[in-house]
Design an enzyme around this catalytic site. Structure first.
Site, short mmCIF file in Angstrom:
data_model
loop_
_atom_site.label_atom_id
_atom_site.label_comp_id
_atom_site.label_asym_id
_atom_site.label_seq_id
_atom_site.Cartn_x
_atom_site.Cartn_y
_atom_site.Cartn_z
CB SER A 35 -0.94 -0.01 1.20
OG SER A 35 -0.22 -0.21 2.41
CG HIS A 242 -1.38 3.61 4.53
ND1 HIS A 242 -2.11 2.96 5.50
CD2 HIS A 242 -0.81 2.62 3.78
CE1 HIS A 242 -2.01 1.65 5.33
NE2 HIS A 242 -1.22 1.42 4.30
#
Length: 260
Positions: A35, A242
């Site tokens: 990711s 993230h």
């Protein structure tokens, strides 16, 4: 005599060009990984990528737009582990691949479970889960990275391979007034360093380049007041921890630019 020398020179030149042409043609770019490479958290997801959540704001897409490689294949996928890269992402690699980038290893080491434990449970449970992850990094992850790296080299022998690491998440003694304890934040940062060190060593042993993003993210960690990382996002839990779009363009892209 002169004509013989010229003929010999042309023959040698031709042989050299023929030998060099496969490498010279190896200008395609393939972006692999998890990711952090697909761009989860950056928005701008490509609809056809589905649950892989590949973003037009992710560093591979930005690098390809800036450098116009002869071909660009973006197979990084949210949630990917080392086994997923080998099984599902290596198809585009070949003799024409000149550059490969990837980030991988965090999911194998249990990154999501570490963060869930630290957010929802006690500091003692958080530290214990981190220690379990570090033991996995010592015992099992190196072999799994070797499998991925060897598979990449076998399929794309002319490629420069850049292995991107992971940032530290927290600015210690920063602006956060709630959430994790300072001890938990410090332990999570140490775990990121531990993982990066293991990845860097395996990459070096395969002749790959390690791209260290910790320096570019310094001053932009969670609790910095200018974070390039999402903290816990209860409305979109998958984006938690993230990089945002600025983290991709300011944290990851310059590192790939510098070493590629």
């Amino acid at each position: 005599m002169t004509s013989l020398l010229l003929a010999a020179a042309f023959a040698l030149t031709g042989a050299t060009a023929a030998q060099a042409s496969p490498a010279a043609a190896a200008t395609g770019y393939v972006a692999l990984g998890d990711s952090y490479s697909s761009g989860v958290g950056a928005g701008g997801y490509i609809a056809s990528s589905g649950d892989c959540k590949r973003s037009t704001k992710a560093y591979p897409y930005l690098w390809a737009a800036a450098h116009s490689p002869s071909s660009f294949h973006f197979t990084a996928c949210s949630g990917a582990r080392t086994s997923d890269v080998v099984a599902n992402q290596l198809g585009p690699l070949g003799s024409g691949t000149g550059l490969v980038s990837l980030s991988i290893g965090g999911n194998d080491a249990g990154f999501a479970d570490v963060m869930t434990t630290c957010v929802l449970q006690s500091e003692q449970s958080c530290i214990a889960r981190i220690n379990t992850a570090k033991a996995y990094v010592d015992s099992t992850l190196p072999g799994r990275l070797d499998t991925v790296y060897s598979a990449i080299s076998a399929k794309a022998p002319a490629a420069q391979v850049v292995v991107l690491g992971y940032p530290r998440f927290y600015k210690l003694n920063g602006s956060c007034v709630a959430g994790l304890t300072e001890g938990e934040r410090s332990a999570i940062n140490d775990a990121a360093d531990y993982l990066d060190s293991a990845i860097a060593k395996r990459a070096a042993d395969h002749g790959f380049t390690f791209g260290d993003v910790r320096s570019t993210f310094t001053g932009h960690e969670i609790c910095s007041g200018s974070s390039w990382l999402h903290s816990v996002n209860w409305l979109n839990i998958g984006e938690s921890y993230h990089p945002n779009a600025a983290g991709q363009s300011g944290g990851y892209l310059p590192v790939l630019d510098r070493v590629a």
